[in-house]
Scaffold this motif. Sequence first.
Motif, PDB file in Angstrom:
ATOM      1  N   VAL A   1       0.821  -1.214   0.000  1.00  0.00           N
ATOM      2  CA  VAL A   1       0.000   0.000   0.000  1.00  0.00           C
ATOM      3  C   VAL A   1       0.854   1.262   0.000  1.00  0.00           C
ATOM      4  CG1 VAL A   1      -1.681   1.342   1.322  1.00  0.00           C
ATOM      5  CG2 VAL A   1      -1.955  -1.132   1.107  1.00  0.00           C
ATOM      6  N   SER A   2       1.831   1.342   0.903  1.00  0.00           N
ATOM      7  CA  SER A   2       2.616   2.574   1.015  1.00  0.00           C
ATOM      8  C   SER A   2       3.474   2.812  -0.222  1.00  0.00           C
ATOM      9  CB  SER A   2       3.489   2.535   2.268  1.00  0.00           C
ATOM     10  OG  SER A   2       4.411   1.465   2.205  1.00  0.00           O
ATOM     11  N   THR A   3       4.105   1.759  -0.735  1.00  0.00           N
ATOM     12  CA  THR A   3       4.973   1.940  -1.903  1.00  0.00           C
ATOM     13  C   THR A   3       4.158   2.210  -3.160  1.00  0.00           C
ATOM     14  OG1 THR A   3       6.583   0.436  -0.894  1.00  0.00           O
ATOM     15  CG2 THR A   3       6.863   0.945  -3.235  1.00  0.00           C
ATOM     16  N   ALA A   4       3.069   1.470  -3.356  1.00  0.00           N
ATOM     17  CA  ALA A   4       2.216   1.712  -4.516  1.00  0.00           C
ATOM     18  C   ALA A   4       1.628   3.116  -4.454  1.00  0.00           C
ATOM     19  CB  ALA A   4       1.101   0.675  -4.571  1.00  0.00           C
ATOM     20  N   SER A   5       1.192   3.538  -3.265  1.00  0.00           N
ATOM     21  CA  SER A   5       0.624   4.877  -3.115  1.00  0.00           C
ATOM     22  C   SER A   5       1.678   5.943  -3.391  1.00  0.00           C
ATOM     23  CB  SER A   5       0.065   5.051  -1.695  1.00  0.00           C
ATOM     24  OG  SER A   5      -0.973   4.138  -1.451  1.00  0.00           O
ATOM     25  N   LEU A   6       2.892   5.709  -2.897  1.00  0.00           N
ATOM     26  CA  LEU A   6       3.981   6.659  -3.131  1.00  0.00           C
ATOM     27  C   LEU A   6       4.298   6.777  -4.622  1.00  0.00           C
ATOM     28  CD1 LEU A   6       6.220   8.493  -2.004  1.00  0.00           C
ATOM     29  CD2 LEU A   6       7.647   6.447  -1.756  1.00  0.00           C
TER      30      LEU A   6
ATOM     31  N   PRO B   1       5.024  -3.533  -6.292  1.00  0.00           N
ATOM     32  CA  PRO B   1       4.676  -2.364  -7.110  1.00  0.00           C
ATOM     33  C   PRO B   1       5.896  -1.674  -7.703  1.00  0.00           C
ATOM     34  CG  PRO B   1       4.350  -1.899  -4.775  1.00  0.00           C
ATOM     35  CD  PRO B   1       4.602  -3.372  -4.896  1.00  0.00           C
ATOM     36  N   LEU B   2       7.027  -1.754  -7.002  1.00  0.00           N
ATOM     37  CA  LEU B   2       8.254  -1.154  -7.521  1.00  0.00           C
ATOM     38  C   LEU B   2       8.703  -1.858  -8.798  1.00  0.00           C
ATOM     39  CD1 LEU B   2      10.282   1.075  -6.828  1.00  0.00           C
ATOM     40  CD2 LEU B   2      11.593  -0.624  -5.532  1.00  0.00           C
ATOM     41  N   LEU B   3       8.573  -3.161  -8.817  1.00  0.00           N
ATOM     42  CA  LEU B   3       8.925  -3.937 -10.011  1.00  0.00           C
ATOM     43  C   LEU B   3       7.990  -3.606 -11.168  1.00  0.00           C
ATOM     44  CD1 LEU B   3      10.615  -6.198 -11.311  1.00  0.00           C
ATOM     45  CD2 LEU B   3       8.971  -7.852 -10.382  1.00  0.00           C
ATOM     46  N   VAL B   4       6.726  -3.433 -10.864  1.00  0.00           N
ATOM     47  CA  VAL B   4       5.750  -3.069 -11.898  1.00  0.00           C
ATOM     48  C   VAL B   4       6.105  -1.710 -12.494  1.00  0.00           C
ATOM     49  CG1 VAL B   4       3.335  -2.523 -12.358  1.00  0.00           C
ATOM     50  CG2 VAL B   4       3.912  -4.424 -10.842  1.00  0.00           C
TER      51      VAL B   4
ATOM     52  N   LEU C   1       1.832   3.483 -16.414  1.00  0.00           N
ATOM     53  CA  LEU C   1       2.421   3.172 -15.103  1.00  0.00           C
ATOM     54  C   LEU C   1       1.388   3.240 -13.983  1.00  0.00           C
ATOM     55  CD1 LEU C   1       5.856   4.273 -13.779  1.00  0.00           C
ATOM     56  CD2 LEU C   1       3.854   4.550 -12.333  1.00  0.00           C
ATOM     57  N   ILE C   2       0.645   4.336 -13.887  1.00  0.00           N
ATOM     58  CA  ILE C   2      -0.309   4.495 -12.782  1.00  0.00           C
ATOM     59  C   ILE C   2      -1.372   3.408 -12.814  1.00  0.00           C
ATOM     60  CG2 ILE C   2      -2.124   5.969 -11.847  1.00  0.00           C
ATOM     61  CD1 ILE C   2      -0.469   8.369 -12.610  1.00  0.00           C
ATOM     62  N   THR C   3      -1.910   3.139 -13.997  1.00  0.00           N
ATOM     63  CA  THR C   3      -2.941   2.101 -14.114  1.00  0.00           C
ATOM     64  C   THR C   3      -2.395   0.735 -13.750  1.00  0.00           C
ATOM     65  OG1 THR C   3      -4.042   3.350 -15.867  1.00  0.00           O
ATOM     66  CG2 THR C   3      -4.583   1.003 -15.672  1.00  0.00           C
ATOM     67  N   ALA C   4      -1.204   0.418 -14.271  1.00  0.00           N
ATOM     68  CA  ALA C   4      -0.611  -0.895 -14.018  1.00  0.00           C
ATOM     69  C   ALA C   4      -0.298  -1.093 -12.542  1.00  0.00           C
ATOM     70  CB  ALA C   4       0.667  -1.060 -14.856  1.00  0.00           C
TER      71      ALA C   4
ATOM     72  N   SER D   1      -1.315  -3.873  -7.940  1.00  0.00           N
ATOM     73  CA  SER D   1      -1.172  -3.769  -6.480  1.00  0.00           C
ATOM     74  C   SER D   1      -2.448  -4.231  -5.777  1.00  0.00           C
ATOM     75  CB  SER D   1      -0.844  -2.331  -6.064  1.00  0.00           C
ATOM     76  OG  SER D   1       0.432  -1.959  -6.526  1.00  0.00           O
ATOM     77  N   LEU D   2      -3.599  -3.892  -6.345  1.00  0.00           N
ATOM     78  CA  LEU D   2      -4.856  -4.364  -5.770  1.00  0.00           C
ATOM     79  C   LEU D   2      -4.975  -5.880  -5.881  1.00  0.00           C
ATOM     80  CD1 LEU D   2      -7.352  -1.610  -7.007  1.00  0.00           C
ATOM     81  CD2 LEU D   2      -6.411  -1.924  -4.705  1.00  0.00           C
ATOM     82  N   VAL D   3      -4.470  -6.435  -6.989  1.00  0.00           N
ATOM     83  CA  VAL D   3      -4.452  -7.894  -7.130  1.00  0.00           C
ATOM     84  C   VAL D   3      -3.546  -8.507  -6.073  1.00  0.00           C
ATOM     85  CG1 VAL D   3      -3.754  -9.813  -8.613  1.00  0.00           C
ATOM     86  CG2 VAL D   3      -4.988  -7.867  -9.592  1.00  0.00           C
ATOM     87  N   PHE D   4      -2.361  -7.904  -5.873  1.00  0.00           N
ATOM     88  CA  PHE D   4      -1.432  -8.391  -4.842  1.00  0.00           C
ATOM     89  C   PHE D   4      -2.095  -8.351  -3.465  1.00  0.00           C
ATOM     90  CE2 PHE D   4       2.164  -6.526  -7.644  1.00  0.00           C
ATOM     91  CZ  PHE D   4       2.169  -7.668  -8.435  1.00  0.00           C
ATOM     92  N   LEU D   5      -2.791  -7.248  -3.183  1.00  0.00           N
ATOM     93  CA  LEU D   5      -3.449  -7.102  -1.886  1.00  0.00           C
ATOM     94  C   LEU D   5      -4.553  -8.139  -1.698  1.00  0.00           C
ATOM     95  CD1 LEU D   5      -3.720  -3.217  -1.624  1.00  0.00           C
ATOM     96  CD2 LEU D   5      -2.373  -4.710  -0.148  1.00  0.00           C
TER      97      LEU D   5
END
Length: 229
Positions: A27-32, A161-164, A173-176, A181-185
């Motif tokens: 969450v924090s990294t994807a949000s960042l 998310p960093l790898l994505v 990028l934002i969409t992916a 990330s939601l799938v990961f969660l």
Amino acid sequence: MTHHEMHRSHRVGWLRAAVLGANDGIVSTASLIIGVAAASSSQESILLAGIAGLVAGAMSMAAGEYVSVSSQSDTESADLALEKKSLANNFEFEKDELAKIYENRGLEPVLAEKVAEQLMAHDALGAHARDEIGISETVSAQPVQAAFYSAGTFTVGAALPLLVAWVIPGNLLITAVSVLSLVFLAVLGGLAARAGGASIAVGAFRVTFWGALAMGLTAVVGSVFGVVA
């Protein structure tokens, strides 16, 4: 026929720390990443921010879990020391107190007294720790274990998310990052729920909902500051 029940309460300590770490990492990294990307930054800046967030977050999780669980451990140790002293000075009173606990749970007074007497003959401090204070080996605080699991799983979660963001640059990028990330969660929530014996659907939904909310808010903030800049 042998009857074996698989209980999951022994997993509470490490499971909580592991799920919290991985969830925060994603969450924090994807949000960042989404917030920085929404501000129209370059991919290099986005990746740098993500890496910095990963390192800082992992260390913060480790330190936070260690301090928090250490405080719990200190409290447990203080309670045990107090109980040990009370047993040394007022053994009969402590035996009656333990018997009263068993009586309140449904045992007959005579049986409750016998149970308390036998348990205290075997391990007086252990009996009071479990039944009076509520401390057991299953749920006792383990600071180092909690710190290790939190930092390790945060790193793994943040790396996703960093790898994505590294593999899919540009306008996608934002969409992916958001979708994956939601799938990961969802997968994380489902696995955690399964490990804890809870509903997989509920576990997946609750982490996905809060993750989506966090990413949405940071995207808005990034867009606003990007326009202002």
